[in-house]
Write a protein that holds these residues in place. Structure first.
Motif, PDB file in Angstrom:
ATOM      1  N   GLU B   4     -24.266  11.213  79.606  1.00 43.97           N
ATOM      2  CA  GLU B   4     -25.304  11.688  80.531  1.00 43.97           C
ATOM      3  C   GLU B   4     -26.478  12.120  79.664  1.00 43.97           C
ATOM      4  O   GLU B   4     -26.289  12.529  78.517  1.00 43.97           O
ATOM      5  N   TYR B   5     -27.670  12.049  80.222  1.00 41.84           N
ATOM      6  CA  TYR B   5     -28.844  12.399  79.417  1.00 41.84           C
ATOM      7  C   TYR B   5     -29.590  13.602  79.985  1.00 41.84           C
ATOM      8  O   TYR B   5     -29.747  13.731  81.202  1.00 41.84           O
ATOM      9  N   GLU B   8     -34.730  11.681  79.813  1.00 37.77           N
ATOM     10  CA  GLU B   8     -34.841  10.222  79.853  1.00 37.77           C
ATOM     11  C   GLU B   8     -36.331   9.881  79.920  1.00 37.77           C
ATOM     12  O   GLU B   8     -37.003  10.230  80.886  1.00 37.77           O
ATOM     13  N   SER B  10     -39.530   6.983  79.404  1.00 38.21           N
ATOM     14  CA  SER B  10     -39.824   5.553  79.327  1.00 38.21           C
ATOM     15  C   SER B  10     -41.316   5.340  79.097  1.00 38.21           C
ATOM     16  O   SER B  10     -42.157   6.047  79.663  1.00 38.21           O
ATOM     17  N   LYS B  25     -38.327   3.580  75.233  1.00 35.79           N
ATOM     18  CA  LYS B  25     -37.179   4.197  75.898  1.00 35.79           C
ATOM     19  C   LYS B  25     -36.657   5.349  75.046  1.00 35.79           C
ATOM     20  O   LYS B  25     -36.464   5.174  73.837  1.00 35.79           O
ATOM     21  N   ASN B  27     -33.671   8.416  75.190  1.00 38.35           N
ATOM     22  CA  ASN B  27     -32.569   9.086  75.884  1.00 38.35           C
ATOM     23  C   ASN B  27     -31.986  10.169  74.979  1.00 38.35           C
ATOM     24  O   ASN B  27     -31.554   9.866  73.862  1.00 38.35           O
ATOM     25  N   ARG B  63     -38.107  12.286  82.336  1.00 34.46           N
ATOM     26  CA  ARG B  63     -37.294  12.932  83.367  1.00 34.46           C
ATOM     27  C   ARG B  63     -36.359  13.940  82.699  1.00 34.46           C
ATOM     28  O   ARG B  63     -35.740  13.639  81.678  1.00 34.46           O
ATOM     29  N   ASN B  66     -32.159  15.085  84.888  1.00 32.88           N
ATOM     30  CA  ASN B  66     -32.006  14.209  86.056  1.00 32.88           C
ATOM     31  C   ASN B  66     -32.463  14.915  87.336  1.00 32.88           C
ATOM     32  O   ASN B  66     -31.960  14.642  88.426  1.00 32.88           O
TER      33      ASN B  66
END
Lengths: 214, 300
Positions: B4-5, B8, B10, B25, B27, B63, B66
């Motif tokens: 799980e991150y 995140e 991008s 990207k 993570n 993000r 999450n």
């Protein structure tokens, strides 16, 4: 309201508070009371008192927000990590502005009440009536410039120049007050409101700018 | 491994004159300590500033947990969950310790004054002397300033710490303590807390690093769990007679009159058949240096 004052309190150190909130007004009052008692024209002590107040007030601001407006001020990193950065700075600057206004105007009003016991000095009160607002405008303008500078010697230089400008304006203002009393008060009131709003909004702009490199 | 991150990202991009941070990207794993490694000027601090929300002029999306993105991070009290320490002038220089304490309380609901004071004592911020709250921050050494920053950030209720070069100004003993604190922070979080730190002191921080990201000239050039990286790269030592052949196969190589030593990609090991070489598991430091060498703009 209490949060606003708490934020201001946290930004100011004990020494600053003692100097600006206790020593400065007390010295001003003692100087003026002595002149009242010794029957020295009140304009002398008011002029000296207010000029020193502007000088010390601008200089002392270095210990609250010295260098705060500097471009790419890396010393703001910690404040930037909070969502409350803008709110805290707004509280500090707003409280400082109100404090300055109350100090300058309040001291004049205290002397005005005491002046009732010294009828021979009453005439000077009208002539000096523009002092508090002129000093407030000069002091706020000085602070607006000084907060761009790092190093208390530079801030002292700005404080000295602001005091000098204030001194130069005194004589023509006295002349104008004698002839156009309400116009002078009105203009100073507008300038007081304008510089207060400018300082608060400019501080918030600097908070926003601090997040951007360009 | 299914990860799980906590962050995140991008297409993160930020341009300076002569430098572009360009990360398609990103993570950062949840519950782990992630090290960001790279040369000076690789863009580590720029990336950390963007992630901590102290630089907003970038492209791309980020993000967090999450739950929210970098735009939403600026609203409400979202930054409360993210702790950041940075090099240089972190606090206003005229502040005293008392002001740091009081202003921190104003800035963050989750700041615990008692914990801050006990951490300051634990880290011997004032040496053997008593807690001197009137002392100006600017009068402390760089190492002590870092201790104060760490005490400050650890005295808050956070879910993620972003630490830019925390080990650099610290002495070896304090670096060891820093590793202990990082481990303690993660353990207390039961897998919910994460740490992302940049470092040049890879050896000192290796025992606490779970995941590594290596950056060069604004880009991520390698990343992975440390244990995976140690399987991907092999440290090879061999005789002088094989060094020219090895040079063509190895990822990076150092040679002298007696032989060579280098990092080889595990998939290329077969190509060394016939050479008299010994193989070892490299340290994270050795992997990092090899990856940086292979991607550096520096002339060698």
């Amino acid at each position: 309201m209490s949060r606003t004052i708490k934020n201001y309190w946290a930004f100011t150190r004990w020494g600053y508070r003692f100097a600006v909130l206790v020593v400065l007004p007390l010295s001003f009052l003692i100087l003026n009371l002595f002149c009242l008692y010794a029957k020295i024209p009140l304009v002398v002590s008011m002029l000296i008192g207010y000029m020193y107040m502007v000088l010390i007030d601008i200089w002392a601001d270095y210990w609250i927000l010295g260098g705060f407006y500097r471009k790419s001020n890396s010393a703001l990193e910690y404040l930037q990590t909070s969502n409350r950065f803008g709110r805290i700075i707004r509280d500090v600057v707003l409280t400082d502005t109100i404090r300055r206004f109350l100090l300058y105007v309040g001291l004049y009003l205290i002397l005005l009440v005491i002046g009732n016991y010294y009828p021979e000095q009453i005439g000077w009160y009208k002539d000096c009536s523009f002092f508090p607002l002129l000093c407030f405008v000069t002091s706020q303008s000085g602070v607006l410039i000084a907060r761009h500078l790092l190093g208390c010697q530079y801030v002292y230089l700005v404080a000295s120049i602001a005091t000098l400008v204030e001194g130069i304006l005194i004589a023509p203002m006295m002349y104008l007050t004698e002839h156009y009393f309400w116009a002078v008060q009105g203009i100073l009131l507008v300038l007081t409101a304008a510089i207060s709003i400018i300082v608060v909004l400019y501080s918030l702009k600097k908070v926003r700018d601090s997040y951007y490199d360009k | 491994m299914n990860m799980e991150y906590v962050i995140e990202g991008s297409n993160i991009e930020k341009k300076f004159k002569g430098f572009t941070l360009d990360i398609p990207k990103l993570n950062i794993p949840k519950g782990l300590a992630t090290a960001l490694i790279g040369e000076n000027g690789a863009g580590k601090s720029t990336l950390m500033n963007i992630l901590a929300g102290i630089r907003l002029d970038h492209k791309g999306t980020i993000r967090y947990f999450n739950e929210f993105d970098h735009m939403e991070r600026e609203k409400g009290n979202k930054k409360e969950k993210i702790g950041y320490t940075g090099p240089g002038h972190y606090y206003l220089p005229q502040w005293t310790m008392k002001q740091v304490e009081e202003i921190s309380g104003m800035m963050f609901d989750g700041f615990h004054k008692d914990k801050f004071e006990s951490l300051c004592k634990e880290l011997a911020v004032f040496g053997a002397g008593p807690l001197d709250k009137g002392k100006k921050i600017s009068s402390f050494s760089d190492g002590t300033k870092m201790k104060i920053m760490l005490a400050n950030v650890l005295a808050r209720d956070t879910d993620m710490l972003i630490l830019d070069e925390p080990a650099s100004p610290l002495d070896p003993l304090m670096r060891d303590k820093l590793c202990e604190m990082i481990q303690g922070y993660l353990e207390e979080g039961n897998g919910e807390r994460s740490i992302f730190f940049s470092t040049h002191n890879v050896s000192d921080m290796e025992n606490v690093t779970d995941y590594a990201i290596i950056m060069e000239h604004g880009q991520i050039v390698e990343e992975g769990l440390v244990e995976d990286l140690k399987e991907k790269y092999i440290l090879v030592k061999g005789d002088a007679e094989d060094k020219e052949r090895a040079r063509e196969i190895l990822y990076t190589i150092n040679t002298n009159n007696y032989g060579f030593e280098g990092i080889c990609l595990a998939k290329d090991l077969d190509k060394l058949a016939g050479m008299n070489v010994t193989k070892e598991i490299p340290s994270l430091y050795q992997i990092s240096v090899a990856v940086m060498k292979a991607n550096s703009l520096m002339e060698r």
